[in-house]
Design a protein around this motif. Structure first.
Motif, PDB file in Angstrom:
ATOM      1  N   HIS A 188      39.145  48.578  46.824  1.00 31.48           N
ATOM      2  CA  HIS A 188      39.203  47.632  45.815  1.00 31.48           C
ATOM      3  C   HIS A 188      39.855  48.037  44.415  1.00 31.48           C
ATOM      4  CE1 HIS A 188      37.382  44.227  43.674  1.00 31.48           C
ATOM      5  NE2 HIS A 188      37.317  45.050  42.483  1.00 31.48           N
ATOM      6  N   HIS A 222      43.390  47.582  41.842  1.00 31.13           N
ATOM      7  CA  HIS A 222      43.363  47.734  40.365  1.00 31.13           C
ATOM      8  C   HIS A 222      44.150  48.732  40.005  1.00 31.13           C
ATOM      9  CE1 HIS A 222      40.275  44.698  39.386  1.00 31.13           C
ATOM     10  NE2 HIS A 222      39.273  45.484  40.050  1.00 31.13           N
ATOM     11  N   GLU A 225      41.611  41.022  39.055  1.00 25.55           N
ATOM     12  CA  GLU A 225      40.898  41.086  39.931  1.00 25.55           C
ATOM     13  C   GLU A 225      41.482  40.568  41.339  1.00 25.55           C
ATOM     14  OE1 GLU A 225      38.025  42.634  39.697  1.00 25.55           O
ATOM     15  OE2 GLU A 225      37.053  41.967  41.510  1.00 25.55           O
ATOM     16  N   SER A 237      42.940  43.656  43.142  1.00 29.38           N
ATOM     17  CA  SER A 237      41.837  44.264  43.770  1.00 29.38           C
ATOM     18  C   SER A 237      41.444  43.750  45.111  1.00 29.38           C
ATOM     19  CB  SER A 237      40.902  44.508  42.935  1.00 29.38           C
ATOM     20  OG  SER A 237      40.338  43.530  42.292  1.00 29.38           O
TER      21      SER A 237
END
Ligand SMILES: [Zn+2]
Length: 498
Positions: A263, A267, A293, A296
């Motif tokens: 995740h 980013h 977001e 990610s």
């Protein structure tokens, strides 16, 4: 490409301010990764002084003249210059319209409210936190008034995190999503198929670290201008030149550190893909939290929870952890990666129920700002709506209304961007598959370069040139539409959970 004479003068000013901002960010990273416990007082003071310097650069009166000159020539600016001016105007107004008393009061409140929240959560005592939350709500409304947005303070808050987004737009998206997602999550949760995640035990931290570094480097994270370290909460900070990610390890919950690292890598890849020569201005910075977001989530969910991803990485995972994985078949492992469970805590939730946690918070924030809901009524309303939306009532405020840090810092309007990110990720995913129908077969060979190249080209290289909705429309042909997320969740979870 940047031609207006006042632009260069403005960029020169922004460069110094950005240097200070990036040092502040580095100090913040260091505070969470390295700082000895008794050194935190000094760090607080260092950061306060640097914040003042940052504010002085940002509120420099000569910026006003430059902005006025540029705004007077608006129609002659190209779209990149317009993006720079538009964002500088926002930042300059924010730096100059908020009175110093207000800024100081807010900084003190943020610190006090954070500690009050930590204690209140520890003691499961909402009443001890309520006065601070009331003050944060008042401060948010006052802040919006200073900015000329007193009529729609919640929209003002949302715009801070997702430029151009409004509560009304989000409400429309979330209403559709909720209608489909509540029954879908109930169906999955009542399925006889159950993941066996509790069998994943005793994964040595050293080997976990080596494996996740191998995975994240393969995805494309450049460890020559970034790093990953351990912190209590995973995060990604820094910029395209120096990207800092963190993760956490638990021997008996190995998929947590792996997926939280992936995740944060999403980013990090976005940050590393922003134009390095525009680092100091809007063209080298992320659009907002929703798009961030989406990056990610795309890497974490659409990519790394796919069968093809595991076709490539499963043999390597088994090689690193032969005994720990011996009782799990390939199908078991794949189901463990895609486990759906009912959980009161947002950050521990799977990608299906996670969105319901966000819808809950959005509905509460909306009512708090409209005055429909008082802070004192918040725990009861949280629990009632939690039952309705997520399907469970938390057994304590600690596991309910007190679980998240955001409200203690007055960060209202932040939560929706997590779910917007999920929607955008799914929408990007279907556009990707339309353009490259065989994309998943790349993953089975451990090749993620076509995907990363596409994201660099369509999203990363533009920085803040387009607002959230405009960028999504430009790339996918449509504004944010929840049907893609619903479709994606059905495609992935219906076959798994029969
Ligand atoms: Zn994130």
């Amino acid at each position: 490409m940047l031609e207006h004479p006042s632009i260069q003068a403005l960029l020169e000013k922004q460069k110094k301010q950005h240097h200070v901002a990036s040092v502040l960010s580095l100090l913040g990273w260091d505070e969470q990764v390295n700082l000895p416990p008794k050194s935190s007082d000094q760090r607080g003071q260092q950061m306060a002084t640097l914040s003042e310097v940052h504010h002085q650069f940002g509120s420099d009166p000569s910026i006003s003249g430059l902005l006025k000159a540029l705004e007077a020539d608006w129609s002659q600016l190209n779209d990149q210059e317009q993006a720079i001016v538009k964002n500088s105007r926002k930042e300059f107004d924010r730096a100059t319209r908020l009175p110093t008393d207000y800024v100081t009061e807010k900084a003190i409140l943020d610190s006090e409210a954070y500690h009050a929240w930590v204690n209140a959560r520890e003691n499961d005592d909402f009443a001890a936190f309520a006065p601070f939350l009331k003050r944060q709500l008042e401060m948010a409304k006052r802040g919006a008034e200073f900015m000329g947005r007193g009529g729609d303070p919640y929209d003002y808050q949302i715009d801070l995190f997702d430029p151009g987004m409004t509560a009304q737009t989000i409400e429309g998206l979330f209403t559709t999503l909720k209608e489909e997602l509540v029954p879908l999550s109930r169906e999955i949760l009542s399925s006889p198929v159950q993941a066996k995640n509790e069998q994943l035990k005793a994964f040595s931290v050293d080997k976990q670290e080596a494996f996740l570094k191998e995975v994240t480097a393969k995805l494309g994270f450049d460890y020559d201008r970034g790093r990953i370290d351990v912190a209590v909460h995973p995060f990604c900070s820094g910029n395209a030149c120096d990207t800092r990610m963190t993760t956490r390890f638990h021997e008996d919950v190995p998929l947590d550190s792996l997926f939280s690292s992936i995740h944060e890598t999403g980013h990090g890849l976005y940050e590393q893909g922003l134009p390095r020569d525009q680092l100091h201005n809007a063209l080298g910075q992320a659009v907002g939290m929703g798009i961030h977001e989406s990056q990610s989530r795309l890497w974490e969910n659409q990519v790394s929870r796919s069968r093809e991803f595991w076709q490539y990485f499963e043999p390597k995972y088994r090689e690193a952890f032969p005994e720990q994985l011996s009782s799990l078949s390939s199908d078991d492992l794949y189901l463990a990666v895609n486990a759906v469970t009912l959980c009161p805590i947002r950050v521990d939730s799977d990608e299906v129920t996670y969105n319901l946690h966000i819808i809950l918070r959005f509905e509460l924030e909306k009512m708090l700002f409209s005055g429909e809901l008082e802070v004192d009524e918040l725990p009861d309303t949280w629990n009632r709506l939690s039952q309705e939306i997520i399907g469970l009532t938390p057994t304590s405020n600690k596991a309910g209304v007190l679980q998240d840090v955001h409200w203690s810092g007055g960060m209202f309007g932040y939560f929706p961007s997590y779910c917007l990110g999920n929607m955008i990720a799914a929408q990007l995913w279907y556009t990707l598959l339309e353009e490259m129908p065989d994309l998943l077969s790349d993953f089975a060979r451990g090749d993620f370069s076509r995907l990363l190249g596409w994201l660099r080209d369509r999203i990363h290289q533009h920085g803040k040139r387009y607002e959230t909705q405009d960028l999504v429309k430009r790339v996918t042909g449509d504004k944010i539409n929840p049907k893609h997320l619903i479709q994606y969740l059905k495609d992935r979870y219906k076959p798994l959970y029969q």
